[in-house]
Design an enzyme around this catalytic site. Structure first.
Site, mmCIF file in Angstrom:
data_model
loop_
_atom_site.group_PDB
_atom_site.id
_atom_site.type_symbol
_atom_site.label_atom_id
_atom_site.label_comp_id
_atom_site.label_asym_id
_atom_site.label_seq_id
_atom_site.Cartn_x
_atom_site.Cartn_y
_atom_site.Cartn_z
ATOM 1 N N SER A 192 25.561 -87.030 28.479
ATOM 2 C CA SER A 192 26.160 -87.618 27.279
ATOM 3 C C SER A 192 27.671 -87.415 27.291
ATOM 4 C CB SER A 192 25.552 -87.008 26.014
ATOM 5 O OG SER A 192 25.570 -85.606 26.086
ATOM 6 N N THR A 215 35.673 -66.769 35.974
ATOM 7 C CA THR A 215 36.222 -66.204 37.211
ATOM 8 C C THR A 215 36.959 -67.279 38.009
ATOM 9 O OG1 THR A 215 35.673 -65.081 39.279
ATOM 10 C CG2 THR A 215 34.025 -66.579 38.438
ATOM 11 N N HIS A 236 29.549 -77.993 29.025
ATOM 12 C CA HIS A 236 29.744 -78.752 27.792
ATOM 13 C C HIS A 236 28.700 -79.853 27.634
ATOM 14 C CE1 HIS A 236 34.016 -77.451 26.495
ATOM 15 N NE2 HIS A 236 33.379 -76.478 27.058
#
Ligand code: HEM
Ligand SMILES: *[C@@H]1O[C@H](CO)[C@@H](O)[C@H](O)[C@H]1NC(C)=O
Ligand SMILES: *[C@@H]1O[C@H](CO)[C@@H](O)[C@H](O)[C@H]1NC(C)=O
Ligand SMILES: *[C@@H]1O[C@H](CO)[C@@H](O)[C@H](O)[C@H]1NC(C)=O
Ligand SMILES: *[C@@H]1O[C@H](CO)[C@@H](O)[C@H](O)[C@H]1NC(C)=O
Ligand SMILES: *[C@@H]1O[C@H](CO)[C@@H](O)[C@H](O)[C@H]1NC(C)=O
Ligand SMILES: CC(=O)N[C@H]1CO[C@H](CO)[C@@H](O)[C@@H]1O
Length: 328
Positions: free
Chosen positions: A73, A192, A63
């Site tokens: 960030s 996984t 992300h």
């Protein structure tokens, strides 16, 4: 001018490249020789104490890096004036253990070499170590990133896929980050390990005409188990299921093998096993773990090096959750 000749020409030609960050595997070997050993020690302790750390950190890495490159960030806390990336809706369920891990490493590293190691490099290094610690491939990452000077929730939405998007949409999101369909299929193999909250797949198992059956293609026993597990999910928001129901804590190619038999948890997981642009890759990685590991490691390195911030557009944050000029 007379004395430099070829050397000047070389410098002129390489000028555009000099503007890019100069990443290297041993970037800190002189400025912070203890970096790697300190990081590995803290990562190991944390993963033993809290085994969900590996998955949480891997997701945090993804992300962070998908939104304007790996620049930490995502670690910045919101202020009363500005909602940061980590508080964008999609990030609400980002796990506390991963944030805690980065804070611990930063604190320890700052004691040994203050103001030298960036938070983004810590997140990248920790992810690399955790993936191999839980059975995954060795990822040869480089260091030398700077931390961002901005973090804005509004930049998150377009850059991250959601389980209920169409495959066209998901592919276009990865392509907008310069990632191919092949790299996308390999990267999603990260599922996984780790888990997903019921709300992320509830519409698959509770809605539609097959409420008491199972969604198209999902193993019926698996669907029934999930319905039981998530019966209370609107009241108990913490309820979650393993992404890989058979080997949930091990980084292996079981994710792809599951998909083919109707054990995909998220709608997007299920879809990549049946879309004709992605199916052959799922088949390949299900049959050949080495092929998956090679592709995953390569794609992770690529993600980790995109849009890296240089000195001019970044800083080494003293605290990972605050810009250095933070005034409260
Ligand atoms: C099609 C693209 C993807 C979609 C739609 C997607 C969506 C999601 C969702 C909804 C969750 C559950 C979050 C929660 O309930 O807390 C999740 C978990 C996770 N995702 Fe993805 N993801 C995608 C690709 C990726 C990629 C490329 C990576 C890493 C390289 C990744 C790593 C993870 C990990 C490790 C978890 C488990 C987190 C934990 O256990 O704390 N995902 N993903
Ligand atoms: C997808 O899920 C999000 C919330 O997770 C919701 O806001 C959105 O309306 C959903 N989109 C579709 C097409 O179902
Ligand atoms: C519902 O289940 C039946 C039997 O399993 C299947 O034939 C049908 O396509 C399903 N409908 C939907 C909308 O998934
Ligand atoms: C659901 O919630 C109720 C009340 O909070 C509780 O009594 C029940 O055991 C829960 N069921 C499950 C499956 O978690
Ligand atoms: C995928 O299927 C569509 C139609 O469903 C077809 O037009 C397309 O040629 C197929 N692509 C491949 C790579 O098989
Ligand atoms: C599995 O993939 C690796 C890496 O791409 C390749 O070298 C190997 O030959 C493959 N093994 C089989 C059995 O196809
Ligand atoms: C907007 C929002 O709900 N933000 C939440 C993000 O997640 C943190 C905890 O990780 C919450 O404290 C915020 O309220």
């Amino acid at each position: 001018m007379k004395s430099c000749g070829l050397r000047c020409l070389f410098i002129l030609l390489s000028f555009p490249f000099l503007l890019q960050a100069n990443l290297s595997p041993d970037y800190y070997s002189k400025t912070c020789p203890e970096f790697d050993q300190t990081l590995v020690q803290i990562v190991t302790e944390k993963q033993i104490a809290a085994p969900t750390t590996a998955a949480g950190t891997l997701r945090l890495f993804f992300h962070d890096c998908m939104v304007d490159g790996c620049d930490a960030s995502i670690l910045v806390a919101s202020t009363p004036r500005k909602t940061s990336e980590r508080d964008a809706d999609i990030n609400r369920s980002l796990p506390g253990d991963a944030f805690d891990l980065i804070t611990r490493i930063k604190t320890a590293v700052e004691l040994k070499c203050p103001n030298v190691v960036s938070c983004s490099d810590i997140l990248v290094g920790a992810t690399r170590s955790l993936v191999s610690m839980v059975g995954g491939p060795k990822i040869n990452v480089k260091f030398g990133r700077k931390d961002s000077l901005v973090s804005d929730m509004n930049r998150v939405e377009r850059k991250l896929a959601r389980p209920n998007m169409t495959m066209d949409h998901i592919i276009s999101i990865f392509e907008s980050s310069d990632l191919t369909v092949q790299e996308m299929v390999a990267l999603v193999g990260a599922h996984t390990i780790g888990f997903s909250h019921c709300k992320e797949f509830a519409s698959r198992i509770f809605d539609g005409e097959n409420q008491s059956g199972s969604p198209e293609g999902m193993n019926p026993k698996y669907a029934a188990e999930l319905r039981k597990l998530c019966a209370n999910y609107t009241k108990d928001e913490e309820m979650s299921a393993f992404n890989d129901v058979f080997t949930p804590g091990k980084f292996d190619n079981m994710y792809y093998r599951n998909l083919k038999h109707g054990y995909g948890l998220l709608a997007s997981d299920h879809a990549i096993a049946f879309d004709n642009r992605t199916r052959s890759l799922v088949d390949l990685y299900a049959a050949n773990e080495t092929a998956f590991f090679d592709a995953f490691a390569k794609a992770m390195v690529k993600v980790s090096e995109q849009k890296v911030k240089t000195e001019k557009h970044g800083e080494v944050r003293r605290r990972c959750d605050q810009y250095n000029d933070y005034k409260g």
